[in-house]
Design a protein around this motif. Structure first.
Motif, PDB file in Angstrom:
ATOM      1  N   HIS A  10      38.741 148.363  41.136  1.00 52.58           N
ATOM      2  CA  HIS A  10      38.466 149.780  40.912  1.00 52.58           C
ATOM      3  C   HIS A  10      38.055 150.014  39.449  1.00 52.58           C
ATOM      4  O   HIS A  10      37.161 149.321  38.963  1.00 52.58           O
ATOM      5  CB  HIS A  10      39.652 150.628  41.368  1.00 52.58           C
ATOM      6  CG  HIS A  10      39.258 152.034  41.683  1.00 52.58           C
ATOM      7  ND1 HIS A  10      38.249 152.325  42.562  1.00 52.58           N
ATOM      8  CD2 HIS A  10      39.713 153.235  41.232  1.00 52.58           C
ATOM      9  CE1 HIS A  10      38.100 153.634  42.641  1.00 52.58           C
ATOM     10  NE2 HIS A  10      38.972 154.206  41.832  1.00 52.58           N
ATOM     11  N   HIS A  38      43.074 156.843  39.152  1.00 55.49           N
ATOM     12  CA  HIS A  38      42.937 156.478  37.726  1.00 55.49           C
ATOM     13  C   HIS A  38      44.266 156.552  36.977  1.00 55.49           C
ATOM     14  O   HIS A  38      44.464 155.826  36.004  1.00 55.49           O
ATOM     15  CB  HIS A  38      41.902 157.381  37.047  1.00 55.49           C
ATOM     16  CG  HIS A  38      40.549 157.206  37.626  1.00 55.49           C
ATOM     17  ND1 HIS A  38      39.564 156.445  37.033  1.00 55.49           N
ATOM     18  CD2 HIS A  38      40.016 157.650  38.812  1.00 55.49           C
ATOM     19  CE1 HIS A  38      38.487 156.426  37.805  1.00 55.49           C
ATOM     20  NE2 HIS A  38      38.734 157.160  38.893  1.00 55.49           N
ATOM     21  N   ASP A  43      35.583 158.491  35.167  1.00 51.57           N
ATOM     22  CA  ASP A  43      34.852 159.032  36.323  1.00 51.57           C
ATOM     23  C   ASP A  43      33.857 160.037  35.780  1.00 51.57           C
ATOM     24  O   ASP A  43      34.229 160.877  34.964  1.00 51.57           O
ATOM     25  CB  ASP A  43      35.822 159.806  37.229  1.00 51.57           C
ATOM     26  CG  ASP A  43      36.174 159.059  38.506  1.00 51.57           C
ATOM     27  OD1 ASP A  43      35.611 157.984  38.754  1.00 51.57           O
ATOM     28  OD2 ASP A  43      37.027 159.580  39.249  1.00 51.57           O
TER      29      ASP A  43
HETATM   30 ZN    ZN Z   1      37.786 157.791  40.620  1.00 49.60          ZN
END
Ligand code: ZN
Ligand code: ZN
Length: 335
Positions: A74, A132, A223
């Motif tokens: 991720h 996150h 992001d």
């Molecule tokens: Zn994200």
């Protein structure tokens, strides 16, 4: 002094156009269409993974350090620079969710387990979305042997950490920085939003990070949607970057479909390539894909798109690459 434009009454906003939160009706429309079309489709092949080079990672600190990035999955990257080890948006949990029993589930284990990490000196957290900011991961890191890393977070999150027993935290506004050893860590703008629960939308800040060390300059976008913020970042740091742009940029390439819903908060591959160009980065690593199924494109589509579009642009593979989960890329030392 007047307040910066992103400070509003009781909340924050983006620099380049206000973020309009999607309504419940829009969420339902998205999910209804996705269900009808059977999206996201399963990946065509397993997400590439490889055993991490733990011997290298553990020995890689101090004066003999070689700048390197290791993709844990991720948006979690172990970045080694300036003699230190830094983690971006650490999530090692099974789900990116407030619940242990529901919400997006990990498709493969972290490339380096929490217990296998070297000593972590700093953790940067881009914003408070669950994929996150993962509380169990942050708590475990705060209790690592040898003492807590320094957590560097956007405005409004320091109290949140401290209320949960994580004390070594500094919070920054956009363009503010914190020094740690050889590192100078700046929070920089991103086109996104924040919310953890139902009543805290935009109440804490979000952003990316620019990390400067003598041997390496790193950018982490967090992001973000596409905006002029990235040209602003290049301009702002032009003086420090006369020897060349960021040595390595960590840019999200996943979680972008459907566009009508996602474009204001998540870039697609085309926009990620534009960020790479706007920053003038020397090389970029595509992150934020392959681990959690969050959106309608299949989990393995972003790197296929990247390969295609890179070829169309005549870019070299190592200008904007992806890694296997657990993979490490060594970065040439900055002169
Ligand atoms: Zn994200
Ligand atoms: Zn987010």
């Amino acid at each position: 002094m007047s307040k910066p434009a992103h400070h509003r009454d009781g909340h924050f906003q983006n620099n380049r156009g206000d973020f309009e939160p999607k309504s419940l009706a829009e969420v339902i429309r998205w999910k209804w269409h996705a269900a009808r079309q059977g999206l996201p489709k399963r990946p065509l092949a397993p997400i590439p993974t490889q055993p991490a080079d733990l011997a290298f990672i553990h020995a890689n600190h101090g004066a003999t350090q070689q700048p390197a990035v290791t993709w844990i999955g991720h948006a979690t990257v172990l970045a080694q620079l300036g003699g230190l080890s830094l983690l971006t948006d650490p999530i090692f949990s099974e789900r990116a969710s407030p619940f242990s029993f529901a919400g997006p589930k990990r498709e493969q284990p972290p490339g380096v387990a929490l217990a296998e990490l070297p000593h972590i000196d700093a953790v940067v957290v881009s914003h408070n979305h669950y994929d996150h900011l993962d509380l169990p991961s942050c708590r475990t890191l705060a209790h690592q042997p040898g003492g807590s890393p320094l957590f560097v977070v956007p405005l409004g999150l320091k109290a949140w950490f401290q209320a949960r027993g994580i004390a070594r935290v500094v919070e920054l506004d956009w363009w503010q920085s914190e020094r740690l050893g050889e590192l100078e860590i700046f929070l920089v703008p991103a086109q996104h939003w924040s919310a953890r629960g139902l009543n805290d939308r935009m109440k804490t800040l979000w952003g990316g990070f620019a990390v400067f060390a003598p041997d390496c300059q790193l950018f982490f976008a967090g992001d973000t949607g596409y905006s002029r913020d990235f040209s602003d970042i290049r301009e702002r740091f032009a003086e420090r970057q006369r020897a060349g742009g960021f040595d390595i940029a960590l840019i999200p390439i996943g979680a972008y479909e459907p566009r009508w819903f996602m474009q204001s908060q998540h870039v697609n591959v085309e926009e990620a390539l534009k960020i790479h160009a706007d920053l003038g980065a020397q090389r970029s690593l595509g992150v934020h894909w392959g681990t959690f199924e969050l959106t309608d494109e299949s989990l393995d589509e972003p790197p296929r798109q990247l390969e295609r579009q890179r070829a169309d642009l005549g870019m070299a593979e190592d200008a904007f690459f992806t890694l296997a989960v657990g993979g490490t890329r060594r970065i040439p030392r900055r002169r």
